[in-house]
Design an enzyme around this catalytic site. Structure first.
Site, mmCIF file in Angstrom:
data_model
loop_
_atom_site.group_PDB
_atom_site.id
_atom_site.type_symbol
_atom_site.label_atom_id
_atom_site.label_comp_id
_atom_site.label_asym_id
_atom_site.label_seq_id
_atom_site.Cartn_x
_atom_site.Cartn_y
_atom_site.Cartn_z
ATOM 1 N N PRO A 9 0.782 -1.226 0.000
ATOM 2 C CA PRO A 9 0.000 0.000 0.000
ATOM 3 C C PRO A 9 0.816 1.280 0.000
ATOM 4 C CG PRO A 9 -0.185 -1.161 2.096
ATOM 5 C CD PRO A 9 0.487 -2.092 1.142
ATOM 6 N N ASN A 10 0.345 2.207 -0.815
ATOM 7 C CA ASN A 10 0.858 3.576 -0.935
ATOM 8 C C ASN A 10 2.170 3.678 -1.703
ATOM 9 O OD1 ASN A 10 -1.285 4.898 0.536
ATOM 10 N ND2 ASN A 10 -0.466 3.880 2.354
ATOM 11 N N ARG A 17 5.166 12.265 -3.510
ATOM 12 C CA ARG A 17 4.921 12.918 -2.209
ATOM 13 C C ARG A 17 5.901 12.360 -1.198
ATOM 14 N NH1 ARG A 17 -1.454 11.563 -2.265
ATOM 15 N NH2 ARG A 17 -1.567 11.912 -4.503
ATOM 16 N N TYR A 22 10.903 9.101 1.474
ATOM 17 C CA TYR A 22 10.996 7.920 0.598
ATOM 18 C C TYR A 22 11.745 8.168 -0.705
ATOM 19 C CZ TYR A 22 7.665 5.995 3.899
ATOM 20 O OH TYR A 22 7.066 5.548 5.058
ATOM 21 N N ASN A 73 8.013 -5.701 -0.554
ATOM 22 C CA ASN A 73 7.861 -4.544 0.322
ATOM 23 C C ASN A 73 6.378 -4.447 0.626
ATOM 24 O OD1 ASN A 73 7.697 -2.162 1.695
ATOM 25 N ND2 ASN A 73 8.984 -0.985 0.274
ATOM 26 N N ALA A 76 2.975 -0.724 4.990
ATOM 27 C CA ALA A 76 2.501 -0.751 6.383
ATOM 28 C C ALA A 76 1.915 -2.109 6.776
ATOM 29 C CB ALA A 76 1.480 0.358 6.602
ATOM 30 N N HIS A 79 3.738 -4.423 9.312
ATOM 31 C CA HIS A 79 3.653 -4.305 10.765
ATOM 32 C C HIS A 79 2.338 -4.833 11.328
ATOM 33 C CE1 HIS A 79 6.930 -1.723 9.634
ATOM 34 N NE2 HIS A 79 6.120 -0.876 9.029
ATOM 35 N N GLU A 97 12.477 -9.666 2.342
ATOM 36 C CA GLU A 97 11.719 -8.485 2.778
ATOM 37 C C GLU A 97 12.552 -7.232 2.504
ATOM 38 O OE1 GLU A 97 10.833 -8.505 6.959
ATOM 39 O OE2 GLU A 97 9.970 -6.492 6.899
ATOM 40 N N HIS A 99 12.684 -2.811 2.497
ATOM 41 C CA HIS A 99 12.138 -1.492 2.823
ATOM 42 C C HIS A 99 13.077 -0.411 2.323
ATOM 43 C CE1 HIS A 99 9.033 -3.249 5.238
ATOM 44 N NE2 HIS A 99 9.951 -4.062 5.742
ATOM 45 N N LEU A 100 12.481 0.660 1.841
ATOM 46 C CA LEU A 100 13.278 1.818 1.416
ATOM 47 C C LEU A 100 13.934 2.476 2.626
ATOM 48 C CD1 LEU A 100 10.439 3.020 -0.851
ATOM 49 C CD2 LEU A 100 12.741 2.660 -1.730
ATOM 50 N N SER A 101 13.139 2.662 3.688
ATOM 51 C CA SER A 101 13.642 3.336 4.887
ATOM 52 C C SER A 101 14.141 2.292 5.884
ATOM 53 C CB SER A 101 12.523 4.170 5.511
ATOM 54 O OG SER A 101 11.448 3.340 5.918
ATOM 55 N N ARG A 106 13.034 4.153 12.958
ATOM 56 C CA ARG A 106 11.831 5.000 12.899
ATOM 57 C C ARG A 106 10.948 4.750 14.134
ATOM 58 N NH1 ARG A 106 9.260 4.872 7.082
ATOM 59 N NH2 ARG A 106 8.211 6.697 7.996
ATOM 60 N N ARG A 110 6.995 0.640 13.814
ATOM 61 C CA ARG A 110 7.572 0.102 12.561
ATOM 62 C C ARG A 110 8.671 -0.928 12.828
ATOM 63 N NH1 ARG A 110 5.371 3.540 8.550
ATOM 64 N NH2 ARG A 110 5.094 5.643 9.347
HETATM 65 O O1 CA2 Z 1 10.392 1.995 4.067
HETATM 66 C C1 CA2 Z 1 9.555 1.299 3.465
HETATM 67 O O2 CA2 Z 1 9.770 0.792 2.350
HETATM 68 C C2 CA2 Z 1 8.170 1.078 4.083
HETATM 69 O O3 CA2 Z 1 7.739 -0.238 3.754
HETATM 70 C C3 CA2 Z 1 7.258 2.126 3.471
HETATM 71 C C4 CA2 Z 1 5.842 2.111 4.066
HETATM 72 C C5 CA2 Z 1 5.903 2.182 5.592
HETATM 73 O O4 CA2 Z 1 4.597 2.065 6.134
HETATM 74 C C6 CA2 Z 1 6.788 1.108 6.176
HETATM 75 O O5 CA2 Z 1 6.843 1.277 7.578
HETATM 76 C C7 CA2 Z 1 8.200 1.201 5.605
HETATM 77 C C8 CA2 Z 1 5.033 3.302 3.576
HETATM 78 C C9 CA2 Z 1 4.977 3.470 2.106
HETATM 79 C C10 CA2 Z 1 4.320 4.781 1.813
HETATM 80 O O6 CA2 Z 1 4.857 5.266 0.619
HETATM 81 C C11 CA2 Z 1 4.600 6.552 0.286
HETATM 82 C C12 CA2 Z 1 5.317 7.037 -0.784
HETATM 83 C C13 CA2 Z 1 5.121 8.341 -1.167
HETATM 84 C C14 CA2 Z 1 4.206 9.140 -0.505
HETATM 85 C C15 CA2 Z 1 3.489 8.633 0.547
HETATM 86 C C16 CA2 Z 1 3.685 7.330 0.945
#
Ligand code: CA2
Length: 147
Positions: A9-10, A17, A22, A73, A76, A79, A97, A99-101, A106, A110
């Site tokens: 998701p997202n 954004r 990210y 990936n 959310a 978690h 698995e 993750h970008l971050s 964090r 998370r």
């Molecule tokens: O760091 C990651 O890859 C995450 O999986 C990204 C998720 C976050 O909930 C995880 O804790 C870590 C969120 C992705 C949201 O991506 C966006 C990208 C641009 C604008 C808004 C959200």
């Protein structure tokens, strides 16, 4: 020989954004970079992004017999989703698995990952390079498993 790249998701919003968190790279660019790296290692790459947990679960089920492994990936859902964890266990395919971050640097919510319990391993904090490192990790894991 095929790798499935699944984004949750997202992640379709990448590069549009919250670029300070990210980064500026779009999901489409990440898929292209990851595909090139997989192809250089001799694998095809199927890519899917969904904002829906059930679609991700269906994709994991369908990977059985089509893909040798999955780069995931789960966003959310990482978690929260026991259902995704159970889907991974059910197909018995290796999952890396991603993750970008760096989720461990964090917010505390998370730090927990249901995916980590059933993944081969986790790569977090390297931005789009996390996906490239995940290809290398999966390819190394598959060649070790085959030997
Ligand atoms: O760091 C990651 O890859 C995450 O999986 C990204 C998720 C976050 O909930 C995880 O804790 C870590 C969120 C992705 C949201 O991506 C966006 C990208 C641009 C604008 C808004 C959200």
């Amino acid at each position: 020989m095929t790798i499935l790249l699944l984004n949750g998701p997202n992640l379709n919003l990448l590069g549009t954004r919250q670029t300070s968190v990210y980064g500026a790279t779009t999901l489409s660019e990440i898929e292209t970079l990851t595909r090139s790296h997989a192809e250089a290692a001799g694998y095809k790459l199927d890519a899917l992004q969904s904002n829906h947990e059930g679609v991700l679960i269906d994709a994991i089920h369908s990977a059985k017999g089509k893909s040798q492994g999955i780069i995931l990936n789960a966003g959310a859902y990482t978690h929260t989703s026991i259902a995704l964890m159970d889907a991974i266990s059910s197909v018995e395919l290796p999952v890396i698995e991603v993750h970008l971050s760096n989720i461990h640097a964090r917010e505390p919510f998370r730090h927990q990952s249901y995916i980590a319990r059933v993944a081969v391993g986790q790569i977090a904090g390297f931005g789009p390079d996390s996906y490239i490192l995940a290809v290398d990790a999966l390819v190394a894991h598959l060649s070790e498993a085959a030997s």
